[in-house]
Design an enzyme around this catalytic site. Structure first.
Site: not given
Length: 360
Positions: A15, A17, A181, A254-258
């Site tokens: 989710y 990208d 993750y 996590r990641g970028e968006d959140s």
């Protein structure tokens, strides 16, 4: 005015990208009046973020954005005025050839991943002429300063956040959201929450976060660990997720968006960065902490660095959490100020529109 925009997105990280591309497409349409086509190769990954989507339809419009299924056999119309190649996904060769034949060449952008590393600011806006075609690609780096492309932030985001916060009732219960993750060291976190002296609700999103919890707790939940309630919740569209983040006192993301959305809450957060080979992601993590902690007192800086590193390496989460939670009042005030500082620079969609306007 560059009215027509095409955004190309290949889904790699579930989710992350598509979350960035969907938010960008919506904002360009709603706030900048652009006609946006979002080409995505995996409609099923967009569906949880945009539940009105019909994954069997190759083309459809929602929230002002035309959503197109990017398949191997997709037929592309004439190139748009601006083409966004999200995260180096490489646009189709036939589309690239059509761009080269345009009398007025489109503005071609490679939207890069977010990083706080200093080199990204130096590379932001850099031009890369195509080796064989009369086209130039520009590298656009989101970031945390005015020297970068900025962060996605809708015009009403902060006022909506504040309005929702004013309507919330005071509570003595600590609310936490957990989005991570399945490799996250959740077991140690659960052990720490079980020791909490105050009532806690930990909202665990379906998918990998719940899978991580299920490796330590049997059954489907909810689970009561001491004063901590561990509560599974459904995966949710992006606007609902924003409201969950606003409501919680601490957000694991996590990641970028959140990660970006958590910072706009002005609440403490804990980031699990997308893991890379040879631990390259830890360099990015340190770069963010260097920027985030600048000016912070030594004890508090040590506490937040210790927790972020523990959450990303799986070593020492329980003690790092207990140390961090004792300083929660400080981190709440500090992160609210951090969000205000970020909001003082232009948002990413506006920066992108202005950047492209000067490349014609």
């Amino acid at each position: 005015m560059q009215l027509h925009w095409d955004i190309f997105c290949r889904v790699i990280d579930n989710y992350g990208d598509i979350g960035v591309c969907w938010r960008l497409a919506r904002q360009l349409a709603a706030e900048h009046g652009r006609h946006v086509r979002l080409w995505v190769d995996d409609l099923a990954s967009l569906y949880p973020l945009c539940p009105m989507l019909d994954i069997k339809e190759p083309a459809q419009s929602h929230q002002g954005v035309q959503i197109c299924h990017w398949t191997e056999n997709a037929v592309f119309p004439s190139p748009a005025d601006v083409i966004i190649e999200a995260f180096a996904c490489e646009i189709p060769p036939a589309y690239l050839q059509a761009m080269a034949l345009c009398e007025r060449k489109p503005c071609w952008i490679n939207l890069e991943y977010l990083t706080a590393e200093p080199w990204a600011e130096a590379c932001h806006g850099m031009a890369s002429p195509h080796p064989a075609l009369p086209l130039t690609k520009y590298f656009f780096f989101p970031g945390f300063t005015a020297s970068s492309g900025g962060l996605l932030r809708e015009a009403r985001l902060l006022s909506d956040r504040d309005q929702r916060a004013a309507a919330n009732l005071e509570s003595n219960r600590l609310e936490i959201s957990l989005f991570c993750y399945d490799t996250a060291p959740v077991g140690e976190l659960l052990s720490a929450l079980a020791q909490s002296e105050m009532a806690v609700t930990c909202h665990v999103l379906q998918g990998k976060p719940l899978a991580a919890v299920n490796t330590h707790l049997a059954g489907r939940g909810p689970w009561q660990l001491g004063k901590a309630l561990i509560k599974p919740i459904p995966f949710m569209p992006i606007d609902d997720y924003d409201r969950l983040l606003w409501r919680c006192d601490i957000n694991f993301v996590r990641g970028e968006d959140s990660f970006v959305r958590a910072q706009w809450t002005g609440k403490p957060f804990v980031w699990q960065i997308y893991p890379q080979d040879d631990d390259a992601h830890l360099i990015k993590l340190e770069a963010f902490l260097d920027r985030y902690c600048r000016g912070m007192a030594a004890d508090e800086e040590a506490a937040i660095r210790r927790l972020f590193m523990a959450w990303n390496t799986g070593r020492g989460v329980e003690s790092a959490w207990l140390n961090f939670i004792g300083k929660r009042e400080f981190f709440t005030a500090y992160t609210a100020d951090w969000a205000n500082r970020l909001a003082s620079i232009p948002d990413m969609a506006t920066t992108l529109v202005n950047f492209c306007a000067h490349k014609v």
